[in-house]
Enzyme design. Structure first.
Site, PDB file in Angstrom:
ATOM      1  N   GLU A   1       0.898  -1.147   0.029  1.00 46.53           N
ATOM      2  CA  GLU A   1       0.072  -0.063   0.190  1.00 46.53           C
ATOM      3  C   GLU A   1       0.907   1.225  -0.145  1.00 46.53           C
ATOM      4  O   GLU A   1       1.651   1.560   0.887  1.00 46.53           O
ATOM      5  CB  GLU A   1      -0.871  -0.017   1.205  1.00 46.53           C
ATOM      6  CG  GLU A   1      -2.126   0.882   1.171  1.00 46.53           C
ATOM      7  CD  GLU A   1      -2.768   0.957   2.353  1.00 46.53           C
ATOM      8  OE1 GLU A   1      -2.964  -0.076   3.295  1.00 46.53           O
ATOM      9  OE2 GLU A   1      -3.578   2.036   2.794  1.00 46.53           O
TER      10      GLU A   1
ATOM     11  N   ARG B   1       4.686 -12.719   9.948  1.00 47.36           N
ATOM     12  CA  ARG B   1       5.285 -11.372   9.835  1.00 47.36           C
ATOM     13  C   ARG B   1       6.539 -11.451  10.250  1.00 47.36           C
ATOM     14  O   ARG B   1       6.840 -12.028  11.475  1.00 47.36           O
ATOM     15  CB  ARG B   1       4.723 -10.331  10.537  1.00 47.36           C
ATOM     16  CG  ARG B   1       3.258  -9.676  10.164  1.00 47.36           C
ATOM     17  CD  ARG B   1       2.670  -8.703  10.853  1.00 47.36           C
ATOM     18  NE  ARG B   1       2.924  -7.572  10.452  1.00 47.36           N
ATOM     19  CZ  ARG B   1       2.635  -6.833   9.478  1.00 47.36           C
ATOM     20  NH1 ARG B   1       1.508  -7.284   8.812  1.00 47.36           N
ATOM     21  NH2 ARG B   1       2.998  -5.658   9.192  1.00 47.36           N
TER      22      ARG B   1
ATOM     23  N   LYS C   1       4.325   0.795   9.204  1.00 46.28           N
ATOM     24  CA  LYS C   1       4.555   2.054   8.829  1.00 46.28           C
ATOM     25  C   LYS C   1       4.049   3.045   9.201  1.00 46.28           C
ATOM     26  O   LYS C   1       4.231   4.381   9.637  1.00 46.28           O
ATOM     27  CB  LYS C   1       3.794   1.909   7.093  1.00 46.28           C
ATOM     28  CG  LYS C   1       4.581   1.314   6.205  1.00 46.28           C
ATOM     29  CD  LYS C   1       4.048   1.293   4.892  1.00 46.28           C
ATOM     30  CE  LYS C   1       3.011   0.209   4.965  1.00 46.28           C
ATOM     31  NZ  LYS C   1       2.558  -0.017   3.497  1.00 46.28           N
TER      32      LYS C   1
END
Ligand code: ATP
Ligand code: MG
Length: 557
Positions: free
Chosen positions: A38, A262, A272
């Site tokens: 993204e 992850r 982020k």
């Protein structure tokens, strides 16, 4: 944990096993993967794992990898991020087949939604988000149907078109899939597919005021691109059922989702959203601050693509979440730079040494290898003069038994130059040694030593007359606790106030030729990289890592 994963590295990881089986069974003749960031921030070390996995699969097996920007959230996304993501992936050594944007599919996705409505599989809900949440139920209790659930197909089609035309304000309506409000998987309880958001999108501008939700964009984009193996992180495992349901109902290309754990690194944050806060609130100088776990920060800190890829290989692909020691990343960069970095001498904390029997005003050229690990790099010249600098810590007035550096009456070798003996020293009024007087031993020059004298210590040094002052930035962990996200309160309370020290170093003149981004081993001091803040005549170096793991040593004590 790391040892367990290392075993996986030698054999195939579990996703590679799935791919191999799919190719062997003839299910596919080639595979298609995608990396789907993204564009709402810079890539970080966690993304590096996903990049290595997705691109790595199609290096190993026939097929290709696309770069797809998952840009369905107009508010947080920006073209600056798109550019940084492309730069970082290429820097890591990977190239995508197609550059794609979920926003390019907005028309197709809209048509998909209309087709669901036409078949009674989606409806427009006028409930507020609070009202929707109130009827959602809990994991142990079923939810309740929305009062708008049984609208006619015709009414839904009209309302959805009005939503698209901008007739309604933000948040006033949603489009929901009509699945089952009693489903054991909460995500299947009539999930929201579209929301109203009057916002300008970085690519589609003002064209849309409704935007698809993640679940109604991701799988559909995969399908449009005929992605065979759609790899995401574990938190999306519960979404897989919806992913499959939507693909089945729309009867489109059957992409499949696979999840892996992850990757989290200790002493830092890999989110982020949190990294953005550090930037916006100026706790760091920017996304590429050398303390940041972003790929651009690591690059500026002096990490190499090879070292990051090696790190990702070593940690492998796991099914369970775990915390990776940043020490492993540092180990990987030491391994790589040891092979590549040219050796240079820089004194970080100078003490003047006067070679009393060396003529004043004279310069003698010495030579030393650029990199003993790579003889092809040859030798460099180093000027030797009567006054030199050594490190303060390399002299002791009253040495302990195991101290093999300089001390009254003791001999050491100056790297690439002569053996010197300490004859005397000068102290200031505070008792601090300010100057050391030595004599050099004739015929002891490195490579031409005929004296037969054996010394245990070799010191780095620079000629005082030739030394080039350089700003040296020494970095430490950005956070002072190992697992930042498990701590109470605001994560920024745990920022290490000592994460940056700036000092002046005295460099040998060969470093004047350094290029921006070039890495060096400063002998006995660590690996350093020339920073982009350097100006002609004003060198700036970042310390990438020390030569040894100081943290592990400190922990042993
Ligand atoms: P963040 O929480 O930092 O915003 P994200 O998952 O929202 O991360 P995306 O841009 O959506 O960021 O991620 C792109 C891809 O990278 C996704 O497939 C995601 O699963 C993967 N990814 C993100 N963070 C990690 C991580 N820490 N370890 C492994 N893969 C990750
Ligand atoms: Mg995301």
């Amino acid at each position: 944990m790391i040892t367990e994963d290392k075993k996986e590295e030698k054999s195939l990881n579990f996703i590679e096993e799935i791919v191999e089986a799919d190719l062997q069974s003839g299910k596919y003749t080639q595979i298609v993967t995608r990396f789907p960031p993204e564009p709402n921030g810079y890539l970080h070390i966690g993304h590096a794992s996903s990049i290595c996995l997705n691109f790595g699969l199609t290096k190993k097996f026939p097929g290709y990898t696309n770069l797809r920007f998952d840009d369905t959230n107009p508010v947080t996304e920006d073209t600056e991020y798109v550019e940084s993501i492309k730069r970082d992936i290429r820097w890591m050594g990977f190239e995508w087949k197609h550059e794609l944007y979920a926003s390019d599919y907005f028309d197709t996705l809209y048509d998909f939604a209309v087709s669901l409505i036409q078949r009674g599989l989606a409806y427009v809900d006028d409930s507020t988000s609070e009202e929707i949440a109130a009827l959602k139920g809990t994991p142990t209790e079923p939810g309740k149907d929305s009062p708008y659930r049984d609208r006619s197909v015709e009414e839904n089609l009209v309302l959805f078109e009005q939503m698209r035309n901008g007739d309604f304000p933000d948040g006033s309506r949603t489009l929901r899939a009509k699945i089952d409000m009693a489903h054991i998987n909460m995500l299947m309880r009539d999930p929201i597919l579209y929301r109203i958001k009057h916002a300008k999108h970085h690519r589609t501008g003002e064209k849309w005021c409704i935007y698809p939700m993640y679940d109604f964009a991701h799988g559909q984009s995969d399908s449009i691109e005929t992605v065979t193996h759609s790899i995401c992180t574990l938190e999306f495992a519960p979404h897989r059922e919806l992913y499959d349901w939507l693909i089945a109902q729309l009867n489109i290309y059957p992409s499949h989702q696979y999840e892996f754990a992850r990757r989290n690194l200790n002493y830092t944050v890999t989110s982020k959203r949190k990294l953005l806060q550090l930037v916006q609130e100026k706790h760091v100088s920017g996304w590429d601050d050398p303390r940041m776990p972003t790929i651009s920060g690591l690059r500026r800190r002096g990490f190499t693509p090879e070292s990051i890829r090696d790190f990702c290989d070593r940690i492998g692909v796991a099914r369970r979440e775990n915390m990776i020691d940043v020490g492993l990343l540092e180990f990987c960069v030491r391994e790589d730079l040891n092979k590549k970095a040219l050796r240079r001498m820089v004194v970080l904390d100078p003490l003047k040494v006067i070679i009393t029997n060396f003529p004043e005003g004279e310069t003698e050229m010495c030579h030393s290898e650029n990199n003993p690990e790579d003889v092809s790099t040859g030798n460099r010249e180093i000027p030797f003069t009567r006054e030199i600098y050594i490190e303060k810590e390399d002299f002791m007035e009253t040495p302990s038994k195991k101290y093999f550096r300089l001390a009254p009456g003791k001999m050491v070798r100056l790297k690439g130059a002569y053996i010197i003996q300490c004859d005397d020293f000068v102290k200031d009024e505070n008792g601090e040694v300010t100057e050391v007087h030595c004599s050099y031993v004739e015929n002891s020059k490195s490579g031409h030593d005929t004296t037969g004298i054996h010394v245990k210590g070799t010191l780095h040094w620079v000629s005082a007359a030739h030394a080039v002052k350089a700003e040296i930035r020494l970095y430490d962990r950005l956070f002072s606790v190992e697992d930042v996200s498990s701590e109470e309160g605001d994560f920024k309370d745990y920022i290490n106030p000592e994460s940056l020290h700036v000092i002046t170093g005295y460099a040998e003149p060969a470093l004047l030729d350094a290029e921006e981004g070039q890495s060096f081993q400063f002998l006995r001091k660590g690996y350093f990289v020339k920073d982009s803040d350097s100006q002609p005549g004003a060198l700036v170096f970042n310390r990438t890592v020390t030569l040894r793991d100081n943290w592990a040593k400190a922990a042993e004590k």
